[in-house]
Scaffold this motif. Structure first.
Motif, PDB file in Angstrom:
ATOM      1  N   VAL B 288      -4.753  15.477  20.276  1.00 49.68           N
ATOM      2  CA  VAL B 288      -3.638  15.651  19.347  1.00 49.68           C
ATOM      3  C   VAL B 288      -4.210  15.702  17.931  1.00 49.68           C
ATOM      4  O   VAL B 288      -4.859  14.752  17.485  1.00 49.68           O
ATOM      5  CB  VAL B 288      -2.623  14.493  19.458  1.00 49.68           C
ATOM      6  CG1 VAL B 288      -1.455  14.717  18.498  1.00 49.68           C
ATOM      7  CG2 VAL B 288      -2.132  14.333  20.886  1.00 49.68           C
ATOM      8  N   LEU B 289      -3.995  16.826  17.255  1.00 51.01           N
ATOM      9  CA  LEU B 289      -4.467  16.997  15.875  1.00 51.01           C
ATOM     10  C   LEU B 289      -3.324  16.653  14.930  1.00 51.01           C
ATOM     11  O   LEU B 289      -2.289  17.327  14.934  1.00 51.01           O
ATOM     12  CB  LEU B 289      -4.890  18.453  15.648  1.00 51.01           C
ATOM     13  CG  LEU B 289      -6.172  18.922  16.337  1.00 51.01           C
ATOM     14  CD1 LEU B 289      -6.257  20.444  16.305  1.00 51.01           C
ATOM     15  CD2 LEU B 289      -7.390  18.300  15.670  1.00 51.01           C
ATOM     16  N   LEU B 290      -3.513  15.612  14.135  1.00 54.35           N
ATOM     17  CA  LEU B 290      -2.425  15.140  13.267  1.00 54.35           C
ATOM     18  C   LEU B 290      -2.663  15.528  11.807  1.00 54.35           C
ATOM     19  O   LEU B 290      -3.747  15.329  11.267  1.00 54.35           O
ATOM     20  CB  LEU B 290      -2.317  13.610  13.380  1.00 54.35           C
ATOM     21  CG  LEU B 290      -1.316  12.938  12.433  1.00 54.35           C
ATOM     22  CD1 LEU B 290       0.110  13.346  12.746  1.00 54.35           C
ATOM     23  CD2 LEU B 290      -1.470  11.423  12.475  1.00 54.35           C
ATOM     24  N   ASP B 291      -1.621  16.083  11.192  1.00 57.66           N
ATOM     25  CA  ASP B 291      -1.702  16.414   9.769  1.00 57.66           C
ATOM     26  C   ASP B 291      -1.264  15.205   8.931  1.00 57.66           C
ATOM     27  O   ASP B 291      -2.082  14.562   8.284  1.00 57.66           O
ATOM     28  CB  ASP B 291      -0.823  17.641   9.477  1.00 57.66           C
ATOM     29  CG  ASP B 291      -0.891  18.072   8.019  1.00 57.66           C
ATOM     30  OD1 ASP B 291      -1.335  17.273   7.178  1.00 57.66           O
ATOM     31  OD2 ASP B 291      -0.497  19.212   7.705  1.00 57.66           O
ATOM     32  N   ASN B 292       0.031  14.886   8.972  1.00 61.87           N
ATOM     33  CA  ASN B 292       0.580  13.745   8.235  1.00 61.87           C
ATOM     34  C   ASN B 292       0.070  13.671   6.786  1.00 61.87           C
ATOM     35  O   ASN B 292      -0.523  12.684   6.367  1.00 61.87           O
ATOM     36  CB  ASN B 292       0.253  12.426   8.980  1.00 61.87           C
ATOM     37  CG  ASN B 292       1.050  11.253   8.410  1.00 61.87           C
ATOM     38  OD1 ASN B 292       2.135  11.448   7.887  1.00 61.87           O
ATOM     39  ND2 ASN B 292       0.492  10.052   8.491  1.00 61.87           N
TER      40      ASN B 292
END
Ligand code: SF4
Lengths: 223, 469
Positions: B288-292
């Protein structure tokens, strides 16, 4: 949702002109290359490994089975998990009588997980090589020597051929041609038995991985 | 009214035991790091290299993320993208639900802390258990980490002994660290054995080969990513590097800066799920690639440096403020200097802007940072943005502006550009110095009040015959 998120993130990253790479050059420079000879590589490897309580035993092609027998005996092992198909495993299996009960990883873990977790005293594996600078074993687990062998049993006995001792991690990656070969499912660097310093920054060994790491360094010529 | 942050600081400063734990641990960590870099010139060379590797990766971030995704997908790893922590949590939940899984074992992951994953899963009837010894202790104590590398650093062995005795009354009381560690091993073994899904963070993701790298000492990271049938890795989008050859120098400077170890016990490089014929390892691997907020930070050429961070924790180990107030005072996932610059950029200066005050600008953080993030400069920049109305990409810009402060600076700037007024003002202050108050609120509780000189600098220079120009 997934694709929208992907598009939005990439769009935001591309909105601005790409930032310049930092003005400092030097990404490619190899700041830690050493021309240690074999003796120096062995010395450093041993020093680093022993500093984290790994055991190092020296052996050659004739007496390594004796060394292994002694280790099994000294540790009072009831059984030893190994692959019967590697060169080393074949040699051990041929003299099975000298060793504790030899166990094989005959089926996928799901079929014998309980025994693997609670019934195996030690596992013996080969290694792809070692790293002198940090005192490190390189493992590329495969169907013969699966990943959990070097992880779940309380004792891990690893055999390292002295000629495969590289100076640094960078040198090992390059000399062994990792990128060209393509990486395996799981490549590992192992530098000692499992440890933690999470309570008061005080080292305690044997947390979740092996409590003991034993390395048999095998010399192609008598040491 | 006193802010929540200041309230936390006051409370934590009043805990001598916790302060002693931090002091001792930080002193040890600083010394161990120092021992790893005996040659200052070599240290600067490898910092240059590490900085260049990270800066280079960021300069091609969108391309590298696409390459990473393509490689991982080729290797059989599922890639998911999340703009927000809610999305990331949903992705994890839906994977769990697809497998009808109720139990998760977790390796250490700061991004999962950022997501508040444990609480989220709990609310959906899923048991997420921390397996890193420090995180396990904190989960038992219902506390957040106080340090990004050594999460339970604020606890003494007595604290842990009491906690274990309280939660596991069957285990005999002990303050022996080896015995406490063995107790945790026994308890968690059963959990590794039975957990359906394993979750981990990622230290580096290699675009060239599609490889997820994990750094750890305990083996719980390997357990979590090897034994359960499904492995989910969560990471921020900034963690990607271009080439496998970028990894050795980064790994080396990371472990040496973080805990003063030449290398950690395990360096775990995962490139695919279990292949046909292999006998263990997860059958499914997800990333899971998270930006946030990271892509927003990315849009500013100066603040972008924040994203070079490799989460070594050296900046907090060396921070005089962190060492005194402790990690919990910050009230954020990332404490210390990196938290001071990262959290306000993510949540907004209106939410966490006050954290930028928690620095003496002594410069230690910037000096030790292995990727040379100019932390003090960025703290200054964020302080400035907090009180300015100029356009900026940082959320909450100008939110810390107060009328009184703005008016004070405005009148100062006006008088400083009107020499007659300025001279009159400074002379008047010098003459009237006798009537200045001796008590100046908190400042004079532990210090004497500053004394003005009887003559202004201008007057003295004039006496020495220096012309006014
Ligand atoms: S900002 Fe620098 S010193 Fe601090 S955690 Fe990140 S890499 Fe380490």
């Amino acid at each position: 949702m997934n694709n929208v998120a992907r598009t939005n993130i990439l769009q935001r990253l591309r909105k601005e002109t790409p930032p310049q790479p930092s003005p400092c050059q030097g990404k490619e420079q190899d700041v830690s290359s050493f021309d240690w000879d074999r003796a120096e590589r062995i010395r450093r490897f041993t020093e680093r490994m022993e500093a984290v309580r790994a055991e190092i035993h020296h052996a050659d092609h004739r007496d390594w089975l004796d060394v292994l027998t002694e280790i099994c005996h000294a540790k009072g092992l009831n059984n030893l998990l190994l692959s019967p198909n590697t060169t080393w495993g074949q040699a051990i299996s041929a003299q099975a009588g000298r060793f504790p009960t030899l166990r094989h990883y005959e089926q996928p873990i799901d079929g014998w997980k309980e025994e693997m977790f609670y019934g195996i005293d030690a596992a013996f594996t080969s290694t792809l090589g070692g790293i002198a600078e940090t005192g490190t074993l390189i493992l590329w687990p495969d169907a013969e020597e699966p990943r959990t062998m070097s992880l779940v049993p309380p004792v891990h006995i690893a055999l390292l051929e002295v000629d495969k001792l590289h100076t640094t991690f960078a040198a090992a990656v390059q000399e062994q041609g990792w990128v060209e070969k393509g990486l395996p499912t799981n490549a590992l660097l192992v530098s000692g038995p499992s440890k933690s310093a999470d309570i008061e920054q005080t080292l305690a060994y044997g947390v979740h991985g092996p409590k003991e790491l034993v390395v048999i360094l095998v010399f192609s010529h008598p040491a | 009214m006193i802010s929540e942050f200041r309230q936390h600081v006051i409370e934590n400063l009043a805990k001598p035991n916790v302060r002693a734990n931090f002091r001792k641990a930080m002193d040890g960590l600083m010394q161990r790091r120092l021992d790893q870099f005996p040659d200052p010139a070599e240290l600067e060379r490898i910092r240059t290299q590490a900085q260049a590797i990270r800066a280079n990766a960021l300069s091609k971030l969108p391309e590298l993320l696409e390459q990473l995704e393509a490689k991982l997908t080729d290797n059989g790893i599922h890639v998911h993208w999340a703009e927000t922590t809610e999305q990331a949590n949903q992705i994890v939940l839906s994977i769990m639900q697809k497998h009808n899984a109720k139990t998760m074992i977790k390796g250490k992951s700061m991004v999962s802390e950022e997501m508040g994953l444990n609480h989220f899963l709990e609310a959906h009837g899923i048991d997420a258990l921390e397996s890193d010894l420090g995180e396990f202790i904190l989960q038992l104590a219902h506390e957040p980490p106080s340090h990004i590398v050594a999460p339970a650093i604020h606890k003494s062995r007595q604290d842990v002994a009491k906690l274990f005795n309280d939660k596991f009354p069957d285990i005999p009381y002990t303050e022996n660290i080896d015995e406490l560690t063995q107790a945790a091993r026994t308890i968690l073994r059963d959990k590794f054995y039975s957990a359906e899904v394993g979750l981990s963070g990622v230290n580096f993701a290699v675009a060239e080969t599609g490889t997820l790298c994990l750094v750890e000492n305990e083996g719980n990271g390997r357990m979590s990513t090897t034994v359960p049938r499904v492995h989910i890795a969560v990471t921020g989008i900034e963690k990607v590097v271009e080439k496998l050859s970028d990894i050795p120098p980064l790994l080396s400077i990371l472990t040496r800066s973080a805990t003063g170890q030449p290398i950690t016990t395990y360096f775990n490089m995962i490139s695919s799920p279990r292949k046909p014929g292999e006998k263990d390892g997860p059958e499914e691997v997800h990333l899971v690639l998270l930006d946030n907020g990271r892509s927003n930070i990315y849009s500013d050429p100066e603040l972008l440096a924040t994203l070079r961070c490799i989460r070594c924790g050296a900046c907090m180990n060396h921070c005089p403020v962190y060492t005194r107030i402790g990690g919990h005072s910050y009230g954020t996932v990332y404490p210390g200097p990196i938290g001071i610059i990262l959290e306000p950029q993510k949540a907004g200066l209106d939410v966490h802007g006050e954290l930028t005050q928690a620095s003496t600008l002594c410069g230690a953080c910037g000096e030790v940072c292995p990727v040379r993030i100019p932390i003090p400069t960025l703290i200054n920049r964020l302080r400035y943005e907090g009180v300015r109305k100029d356009a900026s990409t940082t959320p909450g810009t100008g939110s810390r502006r107060t009328t009184a402060e703005a008016a004070a600076w405005k009148s100062w700037s006006w008088s400083a550009s009107h020499p007659a007024i300025y001279n009159f003002g400074t002379k008047a202050a010098a003459r009237l110095r006798g009537v200045l108050p001796m008590q100046m609120s908190a400042w004079t509780n532990v210090r004497s009040a500053p004394q003005l000189a009887d003559k202004t600098l201008h007057e003295r220079m004039k006496e020495m015959g220096v012309a006014d120009e």
